[in-house]
Write an enzyme that holds these catalytic residues in place. Structure first.
Site, PDB file in Angstrom:
ATOM      1  N   GLY A   1     -29.175  45.512  70.567  1.00 36.35           N
ATOM      2  CA  GLY A   1     -30.637  45.754  70.172  1.00 36.35           C
ATOM      3  C   GLY A   1     -30.802  47.214  69.549  1.00 36.35           C
ATOM      4  O   GLY A   1     -31.994  47.681  69.478  1.00 36.35           O
TER       5      GLY A   1
ATOM      6  N   ASN B   1     -28.736  34.304  71.318  1.00 34.90           N
ATOM      7  CA  ASN B   1     -29.726  34.555  72.607  1.00 34.90           C
ATOM      8  C   ASN B   1     -30.996  34.915  72.079  1.00 34.90           C
ATOM      9  O   ASN B   1     -31.115  36.140  71.877  1.00 34.90           O
ATOM     10  CB  ASN B   1     -28.889  35.714  73.189  1.00 34.90           C
ATOM     11  CG  ASN B   1     -29.703  36.359  74.513  1.00 34.90           C
ATOM     12  OD1 ASN B   1     -30.688  35.765  74.889  1.00 34.90           O
ATOM     13  ND2 ASN B   1     -29.198  37.511  75.219  1.00 34.90           N
ATOM     14  N   TRP B   2     -31.809  34.026  72.628  1.00 34.39           N
ATOM     15  CA  TRP B   2     -33.399  34.198  72.158  1.00 34.39           C
ATOM     16  C   TRP B   2     -34.218  35.060  72.893  1.00 34.39           C
ATOM     17  O   TRP B   2     -35.139  35.482  72.510  1.00 34.39           O
ATOM     18  CB  TRP B   2     -34.007  32.780  71.965  1.00 34.39           C
ATOM     19  CG  TRP B   2     -33.475  31.762  71.020  1.00 34.39           C
ATOM     20  CD1 TRP B   2     -32.472  31.888  70.061  1.00 34.39           C
ATOM     21  CD2 TRP B   2     -34.053  30.642  70.889  1.00 34.39           C
ATOM     22  NE1 TRP B   2     -32.609  30.604  69.280  1.00 34.39           N
ATOM     23  CE2 TRP B   2     -33.678  30.078  69.885  1.00 34.39           C
ATOM     24  CE3 TRP B   2     -35.429  29.924  71.510  1.00 34.39           C
ATOM     25  CZ2 TRP B   2     -33.872  28.774  69.338  1.00 34.39           C
ATOM     26  CZ3 TRP B   2     -35.712  28.685  71.181  1.00 34.39           C
ATOM     27  CH2 TRP B   2     -34.943  27.951  69.735  1.00 34.39           C
ATOM     28  N   LYS B   3     -33.500  35.451  74.214  1.00 36.26           N
ATOM     29  CA  LYS B   3     -34.270  36.444  75.103  1.00 36.26           C
ATOM     30  C   LYS B   3     -35.771  36.047  75.248  1.00 36.26           C
ATOM     31  O   LYS B   3     -35.737  34.941  75.549  1.00 36.26           O
ATOM     32  CB  LYS B   3     -34.144  37.943  74.540  1.00 36.26           C
ATOM     33  CG  LYS B   3     -33.077  38.238  74.157  1.00 36.26           C
ATOM     34  CD  LYS B   3     -32.844  39.878  73.879  1.00 36.26           C
ATOM     35  CE  LYS B   3     -31.391  40.231  73.247  1.00 36.26           C
ATOM     36  NZ  LYS B   3     -31.191  41.604  73.120  1.00 36.26           N
TER      37      LYS B   3
ATOM     38  N   HIS C   1     -25.673  39.854  81.491  1.00 41.65           N
ATOM     39  CA  HIS C   1     -26.204  40.513  79.974  1.00 41.65           C
ATOM     40  C   HIS C   1     -26.338  41.861  80.590  1.00 41.65           C
ATOM     41  O   HIS C   1     -27.117  42.106  81.491  1.00 41.65           O
ATOM     42  CB  HIS C   1     -27.364  39.741  79.834  1.00 41.65           C
ATOM     43  CG  HIS C   1     -27.758  40.345  78.327  1.00 41.65           C
ATOM     44  ND1 HIS C   1     -28.418  41.352  77.973  1.00 41.65           N
ATOM     45  CD2 HIS C   1     -27.276  39.762  77.085  1.00 41.65           C
ATOM     46  CE1 HIS C   1     -28.533  41.529  76.816  1.00 41.65           C
ATOM     47  NE2 HIS C   1     -27.802  40.625  76.069  1.00 41.65           N
TER      48      HIS C   1
ATOM     49  N   SER D   1     -25.854  43.917  67.772  1.00 43.34           N
ATOM     50  CA  SER D   1     -26.324  44.193  66.309  1.00 43.34           C
ATOM     51  C   SER D   1     -25.466  43.489  65.258  1.00 43.34           C
ATOM     52  O   SER D   1     -25.299  44.136  64.116  1.00 43.34           O
ATOM     53  CB  SER D   1     -26.471  45.612  65.967  1.00 43.34           C
ATOM     54  OG  SER D   1     -27.552  46.503  66.693  1.00 43.34           O
TER      55      SER D   1
ATOM     56  N   GLU E   1     -28.957  43.581  79.743  1.00 45.68           N
ATOM     57  CA  GLU E   1     -30.350  43.846  80.080  1.00 45.68           C
ATOM     58  C   GLU E   1     -30.738  43.514  81.487  1.00 45.68           C
ATOM     59  O   GLU E   1     -31.461  44.079  82.025  1.00 45.68           O
ATOM     60  CB  GLU E   1     -31.345  43.086  79.081  1.00 45.68           C
ATOM     61  CG  GLU E   1     -31.192  43.930  77.767  1.00 45.68           C
ATOM     62  CD  GLU E   1     -31.539  42.982  76.579  1.00 45.68           C
ATOM     63  OE1 GLU E   1     -32.229  41.670  76.679  1.00 45.68           O
ATOM     64  OE2 GLU E   1     -31.578  43.273  75.487  1.00 45.68           O
TER      65      GLU E   1
ATOM     66  N   GLU F   1     -20.232  43.606  74.919  1.00 49.50           N
ATOM     67  CA  GLU F   1     -21.512  43.955  74.459  1.00 49.50           C
ATOM     68  C   GLU F   1     -21.569  45.467  74.770  1.00 49.50           C
ATOM     69  O   GLU F   1     -22.335  45.660  75.827  1.00 49.50           O
ATOM     70  CB  GLU F   1     -22.469  42.940  75.035  1.00 49.50           C
ATOM     71  CG  GLU F   1     -22.433  41.585  74.525  1.00 49.50           C
ATOM     72  CD  GLU F   1     -23.986  41.106  74.370  1.00 49.50           C
ATOM     73  OE1 GLU F   1     -24.174  40.496  73.148  1.00 49.50           O
ATOM     74  OE2 GLU F   1     -24.977  41.369  75.210  1.00 49.50           O
TER      75      GLU F   1
END
Ligand code: PEP
Length: 256
Positions: A173, A9-11, A95, A212, A97, A167
């Site tokens: 993160g 996941n490159w975000k 997700h 992580s 975020e 997650e």
């Protein structure tokens, strides 16, 4: 049989120049790996570039979100068929975020999940509890509620068309990954809950761990019986680290 799957996941990272170097190295690094599946989920503007670089390789690609509607007056939104136009096979849905920063709810995530499946994409449906929820012993309540938002609404047959990702927010993160045992416990809970609806789907659906993951902890996580691979954030931006994680998946290639 569940093949392991590693998703990067490159975000909101990348540039035309950086993407090329990263992807070229990932593609050459995994080209001889045969026993797992590899995916990168990239920002919308780079889908065309990633399509042209990755097609013909054993790296598939996808997006990080989608709109639940097709062809509507929704400024800034991207529909399922637009992702399909760029060769996407996967899309991340729900997700943490987006749940935290973009007011995603169980209902909106479920609507996107439905749109993804209906549009021919494989959703990677994310679930996970916060630190406070874990400390209050609410992990199963929260993850169960998020899972039910798709399982009860759409049924096990739809879940069979998805990939699930556990997650935990406290691990995403941070430098505080779940231990393999902590992750396995929740993965088993997820699989058992699906089994109450459909045992075959529960046995076959892939459940990724995210939070992580690094080369140093990937193998121990992937060795767990209900962990079918990983959703990888920061380490997906480093070709060597990502390829090492893919190699760890290959080492534990197939779960029964
Ligand atoms: C993620 O954002 O999905 C994620 C798992 O990030 P990281 O690997 O950086 O914790």
């Amino acid at each position: 049989m569940r093949r392991k799957l590693v998703v990067g996941n490159w975000k909101m990272n990348g540039s035309i120049a950086k993407n090329k170097a990263l992807l070229d190295n990932v593609i050459s690094g995994v080209q001889h790996l045969r026993d797992s599946d590899y995916v990168v989920c990239v920002p919308y503007p780079y889908l065309a570039q990633v399509q042209s670089l990755a097609q013909g390789s054993n790296v598939a690609w996808g997006a990080q979100n989608l709109c639940a509607n097709e062809n509507a007056a929704l400024t800034g939104a991207v529909s399922p068929h637009m992702l399909v136009d760029y060769g996407c096979s996967y899309v991340i849905v729900g997700h943490s975020e987006r749940r935290m920063q973009s007011h995603e709810t169980d209902d909106t995530a479920a609507a996107r999940f439905n749109a993804a499946v209906s549009g021919g994409l494989t959703p990677i449906f994310c679930m996970g509890e916060s630190k406070e929820e874990r400390e209050s012993d609410w992990t199963e309540y929260v993850v169960g509620r998020q899972l039910d938002s798709i399982l009860r609404r759409f049924g096990a047959d739809m879940v069979a068309k998805a990939v699930l990702a556990y997650e935990p927010l406290w691990a995403v993160g941070t430098d505080n990954p779940a231990t393999p045992e902590q992750a396995q416990q929740v993965h088993k809970f997820i699989r058992n809950r699906i089994a109450r609806c459909d045992k075959v789907v529960a046995k076959n659906v892939r459940i990724l761990y995210g939070g992580s993951i690094q080369p140093a902890n990937a193998a121990a996580l992937f060795a767990m019986p209900d962990i079918d691979g990983g959703l990888v954030g920061r380490c997906s931006l480093d070709a060597k680290a990502f390829v090492d994680i893919c190699r760890a998946a290959d080492q534990y290639a197939i779960a029964a």
